[in-house]
Motif scaffolding. Structure first.
Motif, PDB file in Angstrom:
ATOM      1  N   LEU A 106       0.826  -1.214   0.000  1.00 31.62           N
ATOM      2  CA  LEU A 106       0.000   0.000   0.000  1.00 31.62           C
ATOM      3  C   LEU A 106       0.856   1.258   0.000  1.00 31.62           C
ATOM      4  N   ARG A 107       1.902   1.221   0.802  1.00 33.86           N
ATOM      5  CA  ARG A 107       2.744   2.410   0.889  1.00 33.86           C
ATOM      6  C   ARG A 107       3.476   2.660  -0.427  1.00 33.86           C
ATOM      7  N   LEU A 108       3.880   1.579  -1.097  1.00 35.10           N
ATOM      8  CA  LEU A 108       4.519   1.754  -2.409  1.00 35.10           C
ATOM      9  C   LEU A 108       3.531   2.413  -3.377  1.00 35.10           C
ATOM     10  N   THR A 198      16.515  20.797   6.594  1.00 33.43           N
ATOM     11  CA  THR A 198      15.305  20.001   6.824  1.00 33.43           C
ATOM     12  C   THR A 198      15.262  18.920   5.750  1.00 33.43           C
ATOM     13  N   ARG A 199      14.466  17.859   5.979  1.00 36.17           N
ATOM     14  CA  ARG A 199      14.427  16.781   4.979  1.00 36.17           C
ATOM     15  C   ARG A 199      13.235  16.915   4.048  1.00 36.17           C
ATOM     16  N   ALA A 200      12.205  17.655   4.478  1.00 40.52           N
ATOM     17  CA  ALA A 200      10.986  17.703   3.678  1.00 40.52           C
ATOM     18  C   ALA A 200      10.220  18.975   4.002  1.00 40.52           C
ATOM     19  N   ALA A 208       6.463  10.342   1.063  1.00 35.92           N
ATOM     20  CA  ALA A 208       6.701   9.292   0.072  1.00 35.92           C
ATOM     21  C   ALA A 208       8.069   8.672   0.341  1.00 35.92           C
ATOM     22  N   LYS A 209       8.181   7.364   0.108  1.00 36.37           N
ATOM     23  CA  LYS A 209       9.474   6.715   0.322  1.00 36.37           C
ATOM     24  C   LYS A 209      10.250   6.836  -0.984  1.00 36.37           C
ATOM     25  N   THR A 210      10.944   7.947  -1.122  1.00 39.35           N
ATOM     26  CA  THR A 210      11.645   8.243  -2.373  1.00 39.35           C
ATOM     27  C   THR A 210      13.088   8.622  -2.074  1.00 39.35           C
ATOM     28  N   ASN A 213      14.470  12.115  -0.710  1.00 38.40           N
ATOM     29  CA  ASN A 213      14.420  12.493   0.710  1.00 38.40           C
ATOM     30  C   ASN A 213      15.715  12.087   1.406  1.00 38.40           C
ATOM     31  N   TYR A 214      16.260  10.957   0.978  1.00 37.13           N
ATOM     32  CA  TYR A 214      17.507  10.490   1.579  1.00 37.13           C
ATOM     33  C   TYR A 214      18.667  11.348   1.102  1.00 37.13           C
ATOM     34  N   ALA A 215      18.649  11.692  -0.189  1.00 39.34           N
ATOM     35  CA  ALA A 215      19.697  12.571  -0.709  1.00 39.34           C
ATOM     36  C   ALA A 215      19.709  13.873   0.082  1.00 39.34           C
ATOM     37  N   GLU A 244      10.212  16.050  13.501  1.00 34.28           N
ATOM     38  CA  GLU A 244       9.710  15.324  12.337  1.00 34.28           C
ATOM     39  C   GLU A 244      10.145  13.869  12.474  1.00 34.28           C
ATOM     40  N   GLU A 245      11.318  13.534  11.957  1.00 34.74           N
ATOM     41  CA  GLU A 245      11.799  12.166  12.094  1.00 34.74           C
ATOM     42  C   GLU A 245      13.292  12.147  11.838  1.00 34.74           C
ATOM     43  N   LEU A 246      13.885  10.959  11.941  1.00 39.30           N
ATOM     44  CA  LEU A 246      15.304  10.809  11.633  1.00 39.30           C
ATOM     45  C   LEU A 246      15.436  10.641  10.120  1.00 39.30           C
ATOM     46  N   GLY A 247      16.649  10.515   9.629  1.00 43.45           N
ATOM     47  CA  GLY A 247      16.835  10.360   8.186  1.00 43.45           C
ATOM     48  C   GLY A 247      16.015   9.215   7.616  1.00 43.45           C
ATOM     49  N   GLY A 248      15.938   8.110   8.338  1.00 45.12           N
ATOM     50  CA  GLY A 248      15.195   6.959   7.842  1.00 45.12           C
ATOM     51  C   GLY A 248      14.438   6.203   8.916  1.00 45.12           C
ATOM     52  N   MET A 249      14.144   6.890  10.031  1.00 43.00           N
ATOM     53  CA  MET A 249      13.407   6.237  11.117  1.00 43.00           C
ATOM     54  C   MET A 249      12.463   7.229  11.778  1.00 43.00           C
ATOM     55  N   GLY A 271       5.862   5.107   9.245  1.00 46.05           N
ATOM     56  CA  GLY A 271       6.548   3.828   9.374  1.00 46.05           C
ATOM     57  C   GLY A 271       5.631   2.706   9.840  1.00 46.05           C
ATOM     58  N   ILE A 272       5.858   1.533   9.275  1.00 46.37           N
ATOM     59  CA  ILE A 272       5.086   0.345   9.657  1.00 46.37           C
ATOM     60  C   ILE A 272       5.591  -0.170  11.006  1.00 46.37           C
ATOM     61  N   THR A 273       6.883  -0.003  11.255  1.00 44.15           N
ATOM     62  CA  THR A 273       7.429  -0.393  12.557  1.00 44.15           C
ATOM     63  C   THR A 273       6.801   0.463  13.660  1.00 44.15           C
ATOM     64  N   ARG A 274       6.749   1.765  13.435  1.00 42.03           N
ATOM     65  CA  ARG A 274       6.150   2.650  14.438  1.00 42.03           C
ATOM     66  C   ARG A 274       4.687   2.284  14.681  1.00 42.03           C
ATOM     67  N   GLY A 314      12.292   1.663  12.754  1.00 41.17           N
ATOM     68  CA  GLY A 314      12.203   1.433  11.318  1.00 41.17           C
ATOM     69  C   GLY A 314      12.576  -0.023  11.057  1.00 41.17           C
ATOM     70  N   THR A 315      12.265  -0.524   9.884  1.00 42.95           N
ATOM     71  CA  THR A 315      12.476  -1.942   9.582  1.00 42.95           C
ATOM     72  C   THR A 315      13.930  -2.383   9.743  1.00 42.95           C
ATOM     73  N   ALA A 316      14.855  -1.585   9.211  1.00 38.97           N
ATOM     74  CA  ALA A 316      16.252  -2.024   9.193  1.00 38.97           C
ATOM     75  C   ALA A 316      16.779  -2.216  10.607  1.00 38.97           C
TER      76      ALA A 316
HETATM   77  C1  LIG Z   1      11.258   3.592   5.602  1.00 34.82           C
HETATM   78  C2  LIG Z   1      11.320   4.816   6.445  1.00 34.82           C
HETATM   79  C3  LIG Z   1      10.923   4.817   7.795  1.00 34.82           C
HETATM   80  C4  LIG Z   1      10.543   3.563   8.548  1.00 34.82           C
HETATM   81  O1  LIG Z   1       9.480   2.871   8.000  1.00 34.82           O
HETATM   82  P1  LIG Z   1       9.261   1.336   8.374  1.00 34.82           P
HETATM   83  O2  LIG Z   1       8.028   0.968   7.630  1.00 34.82           O
HETATM   84  O3  LIG Z   1       9.072   1.279   9.836  1.00 34.82           O
HETATM   85  O4  LIG Z   1      10.469   0.613   7.935  1.00 34.82           O
HETATM   86  C5  LIG Z   1      10.936   6.024   8.468  1.00 34.82           C
HETATM   87  N1  LIG Z   1      11.337   7.168   7.867  1.00 34.82           N
HETATM   88  C6  LIG Z   1      11.733   7.193   6.587  1.00 34.82           C
HETATM   89  C7  LIG Z   1      12.156   8.486   5.986  1.00 34.82           C
HETATM   90  C8  LIG Z   1      11.730   6.027   5.832  1.00 34.82           C
HETATM   91  O5  LIG Z   1      12.122   6.067   4.553  1.00 34.82           O
END
Ligand SMILES: *Cc1c(COP(=O)(O)O)cnc(C)c1O
Length: 370
Positions: A106-108, A198-200, A208-210, A213-215, A244-249, A271-274, A314-316
């Motif tokens: 769904l998130r994709l 800021t990241r966004a 969006a998981k794009t 945002n990481y760049a 907001e959030e961390l770079g990827g969590m 996040g699905i983990t959250r 986050g998942t990782a």
């Molecule tokens: C993927 C991601 C998360 C964590 O999402 P999960 O579904 O828990 O893995 C959080 N923040 C960002 C920016 C992400 O890309």
């Protein structure tokens, strides 16, 4: 009862081209014994094409390897790309499972809409994971806290330098064996508060998981490392005041009145983990507040003793205790603070569900190898 994946529709037959030179058993075992995040990939990958005329077509499994790409492919110029991150877990009986894959599908789709990419149907997404595990199941490690990280991603493949949504797109899934993300046990991490970057932004692509945002987060992440921190925390782009959030969590604060507080904003990746950890907390009777949380609230709450723990998720990395937050002119917590009790026990419950060690009462686990 665990729910099994729906059968793939009849037209969803993947062509399988086996890798003629898979990694040898001994070499693979050496990787599985000591997996380093994101470095060694399995023998195969999944790939599905999309075109404006033909829709999704030619699903296949092929040997892992370089992707032929025209230098004018628009992803290389305009960054039209999205991805997912999930894991396959080996249970004690050898079976292979994943966690809430319907949510990743769904998130994709949500990410695709925001990035003007085509939506991959959920059946295709789930079947892609099954196909990859069918050929590379032996790459799912067995040791505690290890898993096979699955990385589905989609990008604009059309060779065209004009600026518009691409008419040719590719979806791939690759996989790599992984161990604990931050290495070893559940040690608290130090977080750097980014006040310059800021990241966004509002209306942007933060939800969006794009890749972009990481760049956008990398320079701040470098600043974090330079200041002895493992991760960076971003604030909102308008007032520079709200978490907001961390770079990827995602981030969650724990109060001493059995309340968990987490930022709510349309610039955060949900996040699905959250979501899962907060559901487990609610099961235990905790109150969960999803709302704007200012940095001052955290600072004052820490000083008054009302905010007793903080964690990232986050998942990782699953759930990671935050030992300290370093700001430009203040610090919350300390680098050698012990991991919080609530954090550790929620993490344990989540991980136990994922590895099949406790009852999966929310029906989150989906079997991939049958
Ligand atoms: C993927 C991601 C998360 C964590 O999402 P999960 O579904 O828990 O893995 C959080 N923040 C960002 C920016 C992400 O890309």
């Amino acid at each position: 009862m665990a729910n099994l994946l729906p059968m793939a529709p009849k037209d969803l037959v993947f062509r399988v081209d086996a890798n003629p030179e898979p990694l040898g058993d001994a070499e693979r075992q050496a990787v599985l014994d000591n997996p380093v995040f994101g470095t060694v990939f399995t023998d195969h990958m999944v790939d599905i094409c999309w075109s404006e005329k033909g829709g999704w077509h030619r699903p296949r499994v092929q040997p892992y390897g370089p992707i032929p790409l025209d230098p004018a492919a628009s992803v290389l110029h305009y960054g039209q790309e999205i991805f997912e991150g999930m894991k396959a877990y080996r249970h004690a009986d050898g079976s292979i499972w994943t966690f809430r894959p319907d949510q990743n599908a769904l998130r994709l789709q949500n990410s695709a809409r925001r990035m003007a990419l085509p939506e991959l149907p959920t059946d295709y997404f789930l079947q892609s994971l099954r196909e990859l595990v069918a050929v590379d199941g032996k790459w799912v490690p067995e040791a505690p806290e290890t898993s096979l990280y699955l990385r589905p991603f989609m990008f604009a493949k059309e060779a065209f330098l004009g600026v518009r949504p691409a008419k040719k797109v590719a979806f791939y899934v690759i996989a790599c064996p992984v161990g604990p993300y931050f290495g070893g046990d559940v040690a608290p991490v130090s977080i750097w508060l980014s006040t310059q970057y800021t990241r966004a932004g509002k209306g942007g692509t933060g939800a969006a998981k794009t890749g972009g945002n990481y760049a956008a987060s990398l320079l701040a992440q470098t600043e974090a490392s330079d200041n002895g921190c493992q991760q960076v925390l971003f604030l909102d782009s308008i007032e520079g005041k709200y978490l907001e959030e961390l770079g990827g969590m995602n981030i969650v604060l724990v109060r001493n009145d059995n309340t968990l507080v987490t930022p709510l904003s349309d610039t955060i990746l949900s996040g699905i983990t959250r979501d899962s950890v907060l559901a487990l907390a609610e099961d235990r009777g905790y109150r969960v507040e999803r709302r704007a949380v200012s940095i001052d609230e955290w600072r004052e709450g820490y000083e008054s003793g009302e905010i007793v723990e903080a964690f990232a998720c986050g998942t990782a990395a699953t759930v990671v205790p935050i030992g300290q937050l370093k700001g430009p002119d203040f610090t919350i917590g300390s680098a050698d603070a012990p991991a919080g009790e609530v954090t550790v026990s929620l993490r344990q419950e989540l991980v136990d569900i994922q590895y099949g060690r406790v009852e999966d009462r929310h029906d989150w686990m989906v079997r991939l190898d049958s």
